[in-house]
Design a protein around this motif. Structure first.
Motif, mmCIF file in Angstrom:
data_model
loop_
_atom_site.group_PDB
_atom_site.id
_atom_site.type_symbol
_atom_site.label_atom_id
_atom_site.label_comp_id
_atom_site.label_asym_id
_atom_site.label_seq_id
_atom_site.Cartn_x
_atom_site.Cartn_y
_atom_site.Cartn_z
ATOM 1 N N ALA A 80 -19.768 4.731 -14.356
ATOM 2 C CA ALA A 80 -18.913 3.597 -14.706
ATOM 3 C C ALA A 80 -17.546 3.743 -14.042
ATOM 4 C CB ALA A 80 -18.762 3.491 -16.211
ATOM 5 N N GLY A 81 -17.046 4.964 -13.965
ATOM 6 C CA GLY A 81 -15.765 5.212 -13.304
ATOM 7 C C GLY A 81 -15.813 4.860 -11.836
ATOM 8 N N LEU A 82 -16.928 5.145 -11.179
ATOM 9 C CA LEU A 82 -17.070 4.783 -9.767
ATOM 10 C C LEU A 82 -17.051 3.273 -9.600
ATOM 11 C CD1 LEU A 82 -19.813 7.276 -8.531
ATOM 12 C CD2 LEU A 82 -17.378 7.287 -7.971
ATOM 13 N N GLY A 83 -17.672 2.554 -10.515
ATOM 14 C CA GLY A 83 -17.669 1.100 -10.459
ATOM 15 C C GLY A 83 -16.270 0.524 -10.639
ATOM 16 N N LEU A 84 -15.507 1.084 -11.550
ATOM 17 C CA LEU A 84 -14.142 0.608 -11.771
ATOM 18 C C LEU A 84 -13.253 0.923 -10.582
ATOM 19 C CD1 LEU A 84 -13.621 1.582 -15.507
ATOM 20 C CD2 LEU A 84 -14.018 -0.683 -14.558
ATOM 21 N N THR A 85 -13.461 2.072 -9.953
ATOM 22 C CA THR A 85 -12.673 2.439 -8.781
ATOM 23 C C THR A 85 -12.935 1.465 -7.648
ATOM 24 O OG1 THR A 85 -12.784 4.745 -9.429
ATOM 25 C CG2 THR A 85 -12.161 4.297 -7.157
ATOM 26 N N SER A 86 -14.184 1.090 -7.445
ATOM 27 C CA SER A 86 -14.527 0.136 -6.392
ATOM 28 C C SER A 86 -13.892 -1.215 -6.667
ATOM 29 C CB SER A 86 -16.036 -0.042 -6.290
ATOM 30 O OG SER A 86 -16.679 1.182 -6.206
ATOM 31 N N ALA A 87 -13.919 -1.645 -7.904
ATOM 32 C CA ALA A 87 -13.336 -2.930 -8.257
ATOM 33 C C ALA A 87 -11.828 -2.917 -8.054
ATOM 34 C CB ALA A 87 -13.670 -3.281 -9.705
ATOM 35 N N ALA A 88 -11.171 -1.831 -8.406
ATOM 36 C CA ALA A 88 -9.729 -1.736 -8.232
ATOM 37 C C ALA A 88 -9.366 -1.735 -6.751
ATOM 38 C CB ALA A 88 -9.195 -0.473 -8.898
ATOM 39 N N THR A 89 -10.158 -1.089 -5.941
ATOM 40 C CA THR A 89 -9.898 -1.074 -4.497
ATOM 41 C C THR A 89 -10.062 -2.464 -3.913
ATOM 42 O OG1 THR A 89 -10.713 1.179 -4.400
ATOM 43 C CG2 THR A 89 -10.558 0.007 -2.319
ATOM 44 N N ALA A 90 -11.051 -3.200 -4.386
ATOM 45 C CA ALA A 90 -11.297 -4.539 -3.861
ATOM 46 C C ALA A 90 -10.161 -5.490 -4.214
ATOM 47 C CB ALA A 90 -12.618 -5.067 -4.394
ATOM 48 N N THR A 91 -9.520 -5.316 -5.360
ATOM 49 C CA THR A 91 -8.460 -6.227 -5.768
ATOM 50 C C THR A 91 -7.090 -5.775 -5.283
ATOM 51 O OG1 THR A 91 -8.195 -5.108 -7.875
ATOM 52 C CG2 THR A 91 -9.701 -6.974 -7.823
ATOM 53 N N ALA A 92 -7.018 -4.642 -4.619
ATOM 54 C CA ALA A 92 -5.734 -4.128 -4.181
ATOM 55 C C ALA A 92 -5.340 -4.639 -2.800
ATOM 56 C CB ALA A 92 -5.755 -2.600 -4.188
ATOM 57 N N ALA A 93 -5.966 -5.716 -2.320
ATOM 58 C CA ALA A 93 -5.628 -6.287 -1.032
ATOM 59 C C ALA A 93 -4.198 -6.825 -1.068
ATOM 60 C CB ALA A 93 -6.602 -7.398 -0.689
ATOM 61 N N SER A 94 -3.570 -6.878 0.083
ATOM 62 C CA SER A 94 -2.189 -7.341 0.164
ATOM 63 C C SER A 94 -2.082 -8.810 -0.231
ATOM 64 C CB SER A 94 -1.676 -7.168 1.589
ATOM 65 O OG SER A 94 -1.679 -5.814 1.948
ATOM 66 N N MET A 152 2.405 -4.392 -0.421
ATOM 67 C CA MET A 152 2.820 -4.970 0.852
ATOM 68 C C MET A 152 2.410 -6.439 0.901
ATOM 69 S SD MET A 152 4.334 -2.688 2.784
ATOM 70 C CE MET A 152 4.195 -3.343 4.416
ATOM 71 N N VAL A 153 3.248 -7.299 1.439
ATOM 72 C CA VAL A 153 2.969 -8.724 1.539
ATOM 73 C C VAL A 153 2.475 -9.036 2.941
ATOM 74 C CG1 VAL A 153 3.987 -11.035 1.396
ATOM 75 C CG2 VAL A 153 4.703 -9.259 -0.193
ATOM 76 N N ASP A 154 1.400 -9.807 3.020
ATOM 77 C CA ASP A 154 0.858 -10.229 4.335
ATOM 78 C C ASP A 154 1.734 -11.298 4.937
ATOM 79 O OD1 ASP A 154 -1.269 -8.557 4.602
ATOM 80 O OD2 ASP A 154 -2.678 -9.915 3.653
ATOM 81 N N THR A 202 11.650 -5.230 3.508
ATOM 82 C CA THR A 202 10.622 -4.178 3.444
ATOM 83 C C THR A 202 9.207 -4.734 3.382
ATOM 84 O OG1 THR A 202 10.773 -4.117 1.035
ATOM 85 C CG2 THR A 202 12.183 -2.580 2.266
ATOM 86 N N ASN A 203 9.067 -6.075 3.340
ATOM 87 C CA ASN A 203 7.770 -6.746 3.193
ATOM 88 C C ASN A 203 7.025 -6.299 1.938
ATOM 89 O OD1 ASN A 203 8.097 -8.338 5.417
ATOM 90 N ND2 ASN A 203 6.860 -7.073 6.766
#
Length: 62
Positions: free
Chosen positions: A17-31, A60-62, A48-49
């Motif tokens: 379950a922790g691996l699933g949450l880590t993947s989801a957090a990475t996916a939503t961490a886009a700029s 960071m802002v795109d 500083t963008n």
């Protein structure tokens, strides 16, 4: 013995379950875009963008 098996199953489930949450957090961490930064309650620091404040604080802002 039964308790050990149950405990091992619980730990394995939590790890997966922790691996699933880590993947989801990475996916939503886009700029975020400048508009998304402002919609989230922040302001764009153009020097500083970075998004300052709100839900995207420090990203960071795109």
């Amino acid at each position: 013995m039964r308790i050990r098996r149950i405990l091992a199953a619980v730990i394995a489930t939590a790890a997966l379950a922790g691996l699933g949450l880590t993947s989801a957090a990475t996916a939503t961490a886009a700029s975020p875009t400048p508009g998304e930064c402002e919609q989230g309650g922040g302001t764009v620091d153009w020097a500083t963008n970075l998004c300052r404040g709100g839900t995207h604080d420090g990203h960071m802002v795109d």
